[in-house]
Design an enzyme around this catalytic site. Structure first.
Site, short mmCIF file in Angstrom:
data_model
loop_
_atom_site.label_atom_id
_atom_site.label_comp_id
_atom_site.label_asym_id
_atom_site.label_seq_id
_atom_site.Cartn_x
_atom_site.Cartn_y
_atom_site.Cartn_z
N ARG A 51 74.40 17.04 -65.12
CA ARG A 51 73.82 16.36 -63.96
C ARG A 51 72.39 15.89 -64.18
NH1 ARG A 51 77.63 19.32 -62.57
NH2 ARG A 51 76.70 20.65 -64.14
N THR A 52 71.53 16.78 -64.64
CA THR A 52 70.09 16.44 -64.65
C THR A 52 69.84 15.28 -65.61
OG1 THR A 52 69.69 18.76 -64.20
CG2 THR A 52 67.78 17.42 -64.78
N LYS A 80 63.95 21.06 -87.43
CA LYS A 80 63.19 21.20 -88.69
C LYS A 80 61.90 21.96 -88.45
CE LYS A 80 64.60 16.49 -89.64
NZ LYS A 80 64.01 15.13 -89.62
N ARG A 101 63.98 19.22 -70.64
CA ARG A 101 64.59 20.53 -70.38
C ARG A 101 64.42 21.38 -71.62
NH1 ARG A 101 70.30 21.72 -67.63
NH2 ARG A 101 68.98 21.16 -65.88
N HIS A 129 62.99 24.64 -61.69
CA HIS A 129 63.79 23.42 -61.83
C HIS A 129 63.40 22.50 -60.66
CE1 HIS A 129 66.85 20.66 -62.86
NE2 HIS A 129 67.91 21.47 -62.96
N1 CP Z 1 72.07 21.44 -61.68
C1 CP Z 1 71.83 21.25 -62.98
O1 CP Z 1 70.70 21.43 -63.49
O2 CP Z 1 72.93 20.87 -63.71
P1 CP Z 1 72.95 20.53 -65.26
O3 CP Z 1 72.65 21.82 -65.99
O4 CP Z 1 74.30 19.99 -65.56
O5 CP Z 1 71.85 19.54 -65.51
#
Ligand code: CP
Length: 304
Positions: A51-52, A80, A101, A129
């Site tokens: 999703r993100t 590396k 991320r 998040h």
């Molecule tokens: N909600 C969320 O962060 O989903 P993903 O891990 O798929 O990005």
């Protein structure tokens, strides 16, 4: 230049403004189709995501911009030994904004210290998040019409669930919000969130093991997955993973207008039989995530 590392980097007025922009985008998407023409979003994902990452990419494409990036550390020079600091210095030469991320808590903050373009935290370990929280706030606003006066039940892995930590921080700023924190003892919300957010701001909250006992009180039920990837041993994960499974039967005592949210991915914690219940918002929540990220990208790029 602004970054978004923690949801509290944004004022309440700014969050409300992003929600208004996202609502306008949903109504009039054509108005926004060229807003980021010529701009590039880099998605630096050292940890898996559906999703993100895809919603960030879809958001930038819908604004007329383009995207580049990597979806796993193994396909980048991190494999590396390149540091996050060096990586963002390099990516700052190619792109206009970064969504990162990382499995290590604080990595996006480090990135923001070395980047010459805005950095967005797209999830750092079990910490925060913030863009999921923006998604959650837009979802609550759409589904309930308000962010105030709500009783919110957060259920599942409140220890490692970064989305809960950010959500509690953000919702604590709104009036008359009460939390019911539902988890096994081993997965209670971290002391830092309890003392630095809930106690400090005098927010009303209770902690319980029982979803059934909490259910009749809730306006929002925020279910979360037990975060297998953050456990130190598999035996503990297997023992705790099915602590809560939401079923139609358990919803019989819930309010008729309770909203069920989940950041997804789901494993077992919501039965698929719940999906057809009108109170199940989690797939609408996914959709809202794209629009709020469009609003955020425009804000950080200072696009009018
Ligand atoms: N909600 C969320 O962060 O989903 P993903 O891990 O798929 O990005």
């Amino acid at each position: 230049m602004r970054h978004l590392i923690d949801i509290l980097d944004l004022t309440t007025e700014e969050i409300d403004g992003l929600i208004l922009t996202a609502q306008d985008i949903m109504k009039y998407p054509e108005k926004y189709a060229e807003k980021c023409r010529g701009k590039q979003l880099a998605t630096l994902f050292y940890e898996p995501s559906t999703r993100t990452r895809l919603s960030f990419e879809s958001a930038m494409l819908s604004l007329g911009g383009s995207t580049l990036g990597f979806s796993e550390a193994a396909s980048s020079s991190a494999s590396k030994g390149e540091s996050v600091a060096d990586t963002v210095r390099v990516v700052s030469c190619y792109a206009d904004i970064i969504a990162m991320r990382h499995l290590k808590e604080g990595a996006p903050l480090v990135a923001s210290l070395y980047s010459t373009i805005p950095v967005i935290n797209a999830g750092d370990g079990g910490h925060n998040h913030p863009t999921q929280t923006l998604t959650d706030l837009l979802t609550i606003k759409q589904e309930k019409g308000t962010l105030s006066g709500l009783t919110i039940g957060c259920c599942g892995d409140l220890k490692f669930g970064r989305t809960v930590h950010s959500l509690v921080g953000a919702m604590s700023r709104y009036d008359n919000v009460k939390f019911i924190l539902i988890s096994p003892d081993e997965l209670k919300i971290p002391e830092s969130v309890r003392s630095e957010v809930l106690d400090k701001k005098g927010i009303s909250y209770v902690e319980t093991n029982s979803l059934e006992a909490a259910m009749p009180e809730l306006d929002i039920l925020y279910m979360t997955r037990v975060q297998r990837e953050r456990f130190f041993n598999e035996a503990d994960y297997l023992r705790l993973k099915d602590s809560y499974i939401l079923t139609p039967d358990k919803l019989k005592t819930a309010k008729k207008d309770m909203a069920i949210l989940h950041p997804l991915p789901r494993v077992n914690e919501i039965s698929t039989a719940v999906d057809s219940d009108p109170r199940a918002c989690y797939f609408r929540q996914v959709r809202y995530g794209k629009f709020i990220r469009m609003a955020l990208i425009m804000k950080l790029l200072e696009v009018k």
